[in-house]
Design an enzyme around this catalytic site. Structure first.
Site, short mmCIF file in Angstrom:
data_model
loop_
_atom_site.label_atom_id
_atom_site.label_comp_id
_atom_site.label_asym_id
_atom_site.label_seq_id
_atom_site.Cartn_x
_atom_site.Cartn_y
_atom_site.Cartn_z
N LYS A 1 0.85 -1.21 0.00
CA LYS A 1 0.00 0.00 0.00
C LYS A 1 0.88 1.25 0.00
O LYS A 1 0.68 2.16 -0.81
CB LYS A 1 -0.89 0.03 1.24
CG LYS A 1 -1.54 1.39 1.53
CD LYS A 1 -2.41 1.40 2.75
CE LYS A 1 -1.75 1.90 3.97
NZ LYS A 1 -1.53 3.34 4.09
N ASN A 2 1.87 1.31 0.86
CA ASN A 2 2.64 2.54 1.01
C ASN A 2 3.67 2.75 -0.09
O ASN A 2 4.30 3.80 -0.16
CB ASN A 2 3.29 2.60 2.40
CG ASN A 2 2.24 2.78 3.47
OD1 ASN A 2 1.08 3.06 3.17
ND2 ASN A 2 2.63 2.60 4.72
N CYS B 1 -5.52 12.66 12.29
CA CYS B 1 -6.32 11.45 12.50
C CYS B 1 -5.96 10.91 13.88
O CYS B 1 -5.28 11.58 14.66
CB CYS B 1 -6.02 10.45 11.40
SG CYS B 1 -4.30 10.02 11.32
N ARG C 1 -0.44 15.30 11.97
CA ARG C 1 0.03 14.97 10.61
C ARG C 1 -0.02 16.20 9.66
O ARG C 1 -0.69 16.20 8.65
CB ARG C 1 -0.80 13.81 10.05
CG ARG C 1 -0.70 12.60 10.97
CD ARG C 1 -1.30 11.38 10.36
NE ARG C 1 -0.41 10.81 9.34
CZ ARG C 1 -0.75 9.75 8.61
NH1 ARG C 1 -1.93 9.20 8.76
NH2 ARG C 1 0.08 9.27 7.71
N ASP D 1 4.39 1.48 11.91
CA ASP D 1 3.17 0.81 11.44
C ASP D 1 3.01 -0.58 12.04
O ASP D 1 1.94 -1.17 11.94
CB ASP D 1 3.16 0.71 9.92
CG ASP D 1 3.01 2.08 9.28
OD1 ASP D 1 3.27 2.22 8.08
OD2 ASP D 1 2.66 3.03 10.02
N ARG E 1 -8.62 -0.62 4.38
CA ARG E 1 -7.84 0.44 3.71
C ARG E 1 -6.46 -0.06 3.32
O ARG E 1 -5.85 0.41 2.36
CB ARG E 1 -7.68 1.65 4.65
CG ARG E 1 -8.91 2.48 4.82
CD ARG E 1 -8.56 3.79 5.48
NE ARG E 1 -7.44 4.43 4.80
CZ ARG E 1 -6.70 5.41 5.35
NH1 ARG E 1 -6.95 5.80 6.58
NH2 ARG E 1 -5.71 5.96 4.68
C1 EPZ Z 1 3.91 7.44 5.79
O1 EPZ Z 1 3.08 8.47 6.29
C2 EPZ Z 1 3.06 6.18 5.77
N1 EPZ Z 1 1.91 6.36 4.86
C3 EPZ Z 1 2.55 5.88 7.18
O2 EPZ Z 1 1.81 4.65 7.12
C4 EPZ Z 1 3.76 5.67 8.09
O3 EPZ Z 1 3.33 5.45 9.40
C5 EPZ Z 1 4.65 6.93 8.03
O4 EPZ Z 1 5.03 7.22 6.67
C6 EPZ Z 1 5.93 6.76 8.84
O5 EPZ Z 1 6.66 5.69 8.37
C7 EPZ Z 1 2.11 6.20 3.54
O6 EPZ Z 1 3.21 5.95 3.08
C8 EPZ Z 1 0.90 6.35 2.66
P1 EPZ Z 1 5.77 11.05 7.73
P2 EPZ Z 1 3.57 10.03 6.22
O7 EPZ Z 1 5.64 12.25 6.85
O8 EPZ Z 1 4.35 10.25 5.00
C9 EPZ Z 1 5.50 14.57 10.94
C10 EPZ Z 1 -0.05 3.25 7.49
O9 EPZ Z 1 -0.58 2.79 8.50
N2 EPZ Z 1 5.39 15.47 9.77
O10 EPZ Z 1 7.02 10.24 7.64
O11 EPZ Z 1 2.38 10.87 6.47
C11 EPZ Z 1 4.28 13.66 11.09
O12 EPZ Z 1 3.25 14.34 11.79
C12 EPZ Z 1 0.40 4.70 7.46
O13 EPZ Z 1 0.17 2.59 6.45
C13 EPZ Z 1 5.36 16.84 9.99
O14 EPZ Z 1 5.43 17.32 11.11
O15 EPZ Z 1 4.54 10.08 7.49
C14 EPZ Z 1 4.84 12.49 11.86
O16 EPZ Z 1 4.88 12.82 13.23
C15 EPZ Z 1 0.11 5.42 8.77
N3 EPZ Z 1 5.26 17.66 8.90
C16 EPZ Z 1 6.27 12.37 11.31
O17 EPZ Z 1 6.57 13.64 10.71
C17 EPZ Z 1 5.18 17.15 7.62
O18 EPZ Z 1 5.10 17.95 6.66
C18 EPZ Z 1 6.43 11.27 10.25
O19 EPZ Z 1 5.50 11.51 9.25
C19 EPZ Z 1 5.19 15.75 7.44
C20 EPZ Z 1 5.30 14.92 8.53
#
Ligand code: EPZ
Length: 419
Positions: free
Chosen positions: A22-23, A116, A121, A306, A398
């Site tokens: 998915k990711n 969420c 996020r 995850d 999902r």
């Molecule tokens: C990706 O989400 C994955 N989703 C998530 O999987 C996964 O948990 C996450 O990476 C971490 O590995 C997909 O790939 C579709 P991040 P993403 O940007 O890209 C903060 C699942 O269950 N942040 O690495 O949204 C954020 O709030 C999902 O499959 C900011 O502050 O994760 C978090 O605390 C859930 N500002 C941290 O960084 C930003 O602009 C990591 O988020 C972006 C992120």
């Protein structure tokens, strides 16, 4: 509403073929917008998030079809720049279209993706990176308007190795004028998959798999055909289920290397694990109750966030004490609150959960709080001495193509209950 009924205390035996990731597929779908023509991706899971991304692409003028795991995306003539708000609220990954739309169309309209159950996020890292490449953003009442006269290469250092922000910047850089350097970027396997996909389309990317990427902008990209990698989180989920339920399982279709840290923790619990890189197989045998363990989530190659709630379920039934610390998201403990209905003894202190294992757990009726929390409740139910029912399983659909099909193929006694 769909629910899953599952009988606990059934050891697992058998082999499960792992679905496409998915990711990994979601950024690939966004990247297809960069190439005028028809892109074909095989081994695509029929999951809700893929269907949602297809609807967004169609709203942008890119017809899609999905059948027998083969996804086609026709990005010959995209004629839209607006991501429909109803899809943004449904799926945060819609923001991955910002880079491709700015690159191909010069503008994009979307909305702030709501937070969420796992945290706020925000997308500030995405926006700052794209601004450094020459995009201009306006915000009005939750709406985001972005435009550019042409993206230019830049030196970008991420304050945190954000997966999505890295993917957005990468997709914006491949057709930008000049060279882009991404520093402190995420190095999750899904980023490497996107690099491989873009390279096949004609992009020039150096450092695939590393925390520093150098991208030389090219004039155009051509559509490609691509076989999608297996979903490491699905594989980790089923291996963890075997740790909780006992038995002997093989998961096939994921490179064992991408699960190095979870496999280390499962060995710490007492699982016997054999890996076969050449056939992409992981064999796990669990002949006793798992021993307590410690986990601290973090950016790859640290323990994946995850799998945090799924491993919490195993800890709830493990021998003795376990400790789980979540460093990636500020509020990813929704599953812990629900797991206590199974008799789990969990105490939260800041970002750390302290667990006192008990076995067996109690069967229960509970609702999935989110995608991975729902999978975790199923794992907890497999260590409970009776029949449990998990509701709100739309969350699970999902990311898991058919978690009941996969668990039943491993000998679990589970069934969908359509309410
Ligand atoms: C990706 O989400 C994955 N989703 C998530 O999987 C996964 O948990 C996450 O990476 C971490 O590995 C997909 O790939 C579709 P991040 P993403 O940007 O890209 C903060 C699942 O269950 N942040 O690495 O949204 C954020 O709030 C999902 O499959 C900011 O502050 O994760 C978090 O605390 C859930 N500002 C941290 O960084 C930003 O602009 C990591 O988020 C972006 C992120």
């Amino acid at each position: 509403m769909s629910a899953i009924q599952i009988q606990g205390m059934r050891p697992l035996f058998g082999t499960v073929e792992i679905q496409g990731s998915k990711n990994a597929v979601l950024p690939l779908m966004a990247a297809a917008v960069l190439a005028p023509g028809v892109t074909v991706i095989r081994h695509v899971p029929a999951i809700e998030d893929v269907i949602t991304m297809m609807k967004i692409l169609e709203a942008l003028g890119c017809p899609c079809s999905l059948g027998d795991g083969t996804l086609t995306i026709d990005a010959k003539d995209p004629d839209g720049i607006g991501i429909p708000e109803k899809y943004v609220g449904k799926m945060r990954s819609s923001c991955l279209l910002l880079g491709p739309l700015l690159s191909r169309m010069g503008e994009a309209v979307t909305y702030f993706p709501g937070g969420c159950v796992i945290g706020a996020r925000p997308i500030d890292f995405h926006i700052h990176a794209l601004e450094q490449m020459g995009a201009v953003f306006f915000e009005a009442g939750g709406m985001i308007l972005a435009g550019t006269g042409g993206l230019k290469g830049s030196e970008i250092r991420f304050p945190y190795p954000s997966v999505g922000a890295t993917e957005n910047a990468l997709m914006a850089a491949v057709l930008a004028e000049g060279t882009t350097v991404l520093d402190n970027c995420a190095a999750e396997p899904e980023i490497a998959e996107l690099c491989r996909f873009l390279t096949k389309m004609g992009a020039k990317i150096h450092g695939t798999g590393e925390k520093r990427l150098v991208i030389e902008g090219v004039k155009e990209l051509t559509p490609t055909e691509f076989f999608l990698t297996g979903d490491r989180i699905c594989a980790g989920t089923y291996l963890a289920a075997a740790c909780a339920a006992g038995g002997e399982v093989t998961v096939r279709g994921v490179d064992p290397w991408v699960l190095k840290e979870p496999l280390r923790v499962m060995r710490q619990m007492g699982a016997a694990i054999t890996t076969r890189e050449e056939t992409q197989e992981i064999l796990l045998t669990m002949e006793r109750r798992p021993a307590g363990f410690r986990v601290c989530t973090g950016p790859y190659p640290e323990f994946p966030t995850d799998l945090q709630s799924v491993f919490l379920a195993v800890a709830s039934a493990a021998e003795g004490r376990s400790r789980i610390t979540e460093t990636v998201f500020e509020a990813r403990f929704a599953a812990a609150a629900v797991m206590q209905r199974f008799g789990a003894r969990i105490r939260a202190e800041g970002r750390t959960l302290f667990v006192e294992g008990r076995y067996p757990l109690k069967p229960s009726i509970a609702d999935a709080p989110d995608l991975r929390g729902g999978a975790a409740l199923l794992v907890a139910a497999m260590a409970a001495d009776g029949r449990s029912m998990i509701g709100n399983c739309e969350h699970i659909a999902r990311g898991y193509e058919d978690i009941v099909r996969d668990l039943v193929s491993l000998g679990a006694e589970a069934e969908w209950i359509r309410i």
